[in-house]
Design an enzyme around this catalytic site. Sequence first.
Site, PDB file in Angstrom:
ATOM      1  N   HIS A 137      55.530 -16.284 -26.511  1.00 39.86           N
ATOM      2  CA  HIS A 137      55.878 -14.957 -26.905  1.00 39.86           C
ATOM      3  C   HIS A 137      55.031 -13.748 -26.179  1.00 39.86           C
ATOM      4  O   HIS A 137      54.768 -12.737 -26.577  1.00 39.86           O
ATOM      5  CB  HIS A 137      55.499 -14.482 -28.714  1.00 39.86           C
ATOM      6  CG  HIS A 137      56.670 -15.414 -29.188  1.00 39.86           C
ATOM      7  ND1 HIS A 137      56.381 -15.408 -30.845  1.00 39.86           N
ATOM      8  CD2 HIS A 137      57.860 -15.857 -28.973  1.00 39.86           C
ATOM      9  CE1 HIS A 137      57.571 -16.072 -31.194  1.00 39.86           C
ATOM     10  NE2 HIS A 137      58.362 -16.312 -30.299  1.00 39.86           N
ATOM     11  N   ASN A 159      49.422 -27.000 -41.845  1.00 36.52           N
ATOM     12  CA  ASN A 159      49.788 -25.527 -42.149  1.00 36.52           C
ATOM     13  C   ASN A 159      49.529 -25.528 -43.512  1.00 36.52           C
ATOM     14  O   ASN A 159      49.353 -26.397 -44.356  1.00 36.52           O
ATOM     15  CB  ASN A 159      51.306 -25.446 -42.181  1.00 36.52           C
ATOM     16  CG  ASN A 159      51.952 -23.822 -41.970  1.00 36.52           C
ATOM     17  OD1 ASN A 159      51.062 -23.221 -40.792  1.00 36.52           O
ATOM     18  ND2 ASN A 159      52.536 -23.240 -42.726  1.00 36.52           N
TER      19      ASN A 159
HETATM   20  N1  APR Z   1      45.568 -22.382 -41.423  1.00 33.36           N
HETATM   21  C1  APR Z   1      46.780 -23.223 -41.573  1.00 33.36           C
HETATM   22  N2  APR Z   1      47.851 -22.419 -41.992  1.00 33.36           N
HETATM   23  C2  APR Z   1      47.712 -21.063 -41.889  1.00 33.36           C
HETATM   24  C3  APR Z   1      46.613 -20.416 -41.932  1.00 33.36           C
HETATM   25  C4  APR Z   1      45.395 -21.144 -41.717  1.00 33.36           C
HETATM   26  N3  APR Z   1      44.072 -20.744 -41.485  1.00 33.36           N
HETATM   27  N4  APR Z   1      46.674 -19.074 -42.169  1.00 33.36           N
HETATM   28  C5  APR Z   1      47.884 -18.758 -42.393  1.00 33.36           C
HETATM   29  N5  APR Z   1      48.541 -20.192 -42.308  1.00 33.36           N
HETATM   30  C6  APR Z   1      50.095 -20.108 -42.533  1.00 33.36           C
HETATM   31  C7  APR Z   1      50.806 -19.337 -43.355  1.00 33.36           C
HETATM   32  O1  APR Z   1      50.848 -19.678 -44.589  1.00 33.36           O
HETATM   33  C8  APR Z   1      52.333 -19.491 -42.523  1.00 33.36           C
HETATM   34  O2  APR Z   1      52.973 -20.436 -43.094  1.00 33.36           O
HETATM   35  O3  APR Z   1      50.569 -20.087 -41.071  1.00 33.36           O
HETATM   36  C9  APR Z   1      51.863 -19.450 -41.141  1.00 33.36           C
HETATM   37  C10 APR Z   1      52.192 -18.252 -40.311  1.00 33.36           C
HETATM   38  O4  APR Z   1      53.290 -17.857 -40.227  1.00 33.36           O
HETATM   39  P1  APR Z   1      53.891 -16.588 -39.745  1.00 33.36           P
HETATM   40  O5  APR Z   1      53.056 -15.464 -40.490  1.00 33.36           O
HETATM   41  O6  APR Z   1      55.441 -16.524 -39.994  1.00 33.36           O
HETATM   42  O7  APR Z   1      53.432 -16.498 -38.223  1.00 33.36           O
HETATM   43  P2  APR Z   1      54.265 -17.230 -37.107  1.00 33.36           P
HETATM   44  O8  APR Z   1      55.064 -18.328 -37.506  1.00 33.36           O
HETATM   45  O9  APR Z   1      53.490 -17.520 -35.756  1.00 33.36           O
HETATM   46  O10 APR Z   1      55.370 -16.002 -36.499  1.00 33.36           O
HETATM   47  C11 APR Z   1      56.350 -16.272 -35.384  1.00 33.36           C
HETATM   48  O11 APR Z   1      57.093 -13.906 -35.837  1.00 33.36           O
HETATM   49  O12 APR Z   1      56.447 -11.881 -36.295  1.00 33.36           O
HETATM   50  C12 APR Z   1      56.713 -12.768 -35.121  1.00 33.36           C
HETATM   51  O13 APR Z   1      56.376 -12.510 -32.851  1.00 33.36           O
HETATM   52  C13 APR Z   1      55.676 -12.969 -34.162  1.00 33.36           C
HETATM   53  O14 APR Z   1      55.051 -14.756 -32.915  1.00 33.36           O
HETATM   54  C14 APR Z   1      55.284 -14.270 -34.098  1.00 33.36           C
HETATM   55  C15 APR Z   1      56.538 -15.072 -34.967  1.00 33.36           C
END
Ligand code: APR
Length: 275
Positions: free
Chosen positions: A132, A237
């Site tokens: 991204h 996760n």
């Molecule tokens: N360790 C493990 N898991 C974690 C932790 C941690 N310390 N902190 C948060 N999480 C989990 C959350 O519970 C969630 O399931 O990580 C996940 C993060 O998911 P999102 O917030 O949806 O992030 P991501 O999957 O990277 O989003 C994808 O969406 O908004 C757009 O461009 C943005 O790159 C991003 C894309």
Amino acid sequence: MAKERDKMMDPIKRAAADLAKSNYAIALTGAGISTESGIPDFRGPSGIWTKDPEAEKRAYQSYAKFQRNPKEYWEDRLAGPSLLGDLKKMAPNPGHYALAELERMGILKCVITQNIDNLHQKAGSKRVLDYHGNAFKLRCVSCGGRFEDREFDLQRLRNADQLPPLCRGCGGVLKSDVVHFHEPIPADVAQQSLVEAGKCDLMLVCGTSAVVYPFALLPRAAKQRQLGKETILIEINAEPTPLTEEMVSDYLIQGKTGQILPKIAEEVKRITKTS
Ligand code: APR
């Protein structure tokens, strides 16, 4: 029988054993791996979109704004702090360092990240695909060339009314390298990521809700490798994801990446030293 025995194993030991046996392991990461560095995620319980759905709606407008008026797009970007905070001040956490360590051990071949925070590179990972984009880079929308943002004094350009910045290669318009909603994934990164997903025999999927496409296709592509060649898919996760529910992943290690990944790296080190 073997599968039943594996299921009974301590998941850290199981993941380490799978990694030590792998020939071509890669890691996919999302915002969850950077929350322990103080950068909020998006859809977790205290995620940016979870807490401020209006901010998500605004984020869906960024690319259209750039296409309509690149100068205004840049003025907006330079006007205020990023939603993720001042990324320059953020430091990698043990989760990032563990993946860099696995790369140094020759176990991990590549990290494909959705994060724009450059923390994998700061932690020492050498092969990182910024799926991204990267918040510290600019990209030309004509030739695809990328530049470090420090090569441009954007505030001076703004004060001199010389926005948008222009490509030093072809003179095209530069946007942030960050990929916005509705913006196509740059062809080079999309292609390389698919190749890596097709080549790997083990994929770690760390700290992502796995709901954003086309990134969420990569684990599924890895699972559909040539007949007879199995890819082990391990999720790390804080909560289950569609990959867990649809049994795309072989197993989920539920918890914090900053606590789990270092333990896995330690165990791999112990195993490979003894093997
Ligand atoms: N360790 C493990 N898991 C974690 C932790 C941690 N310390 N902190 C948060 N999480 C989990 C959350 O519970 C969630 O399931 O990580 C996940 C993060 O998911 P999102 O917030 O949806 O992030 P991501 O999957 O990277 O989003 C994808 O969406 O908004 C757009 O461009 C943005 O790159 C991003 C894309």
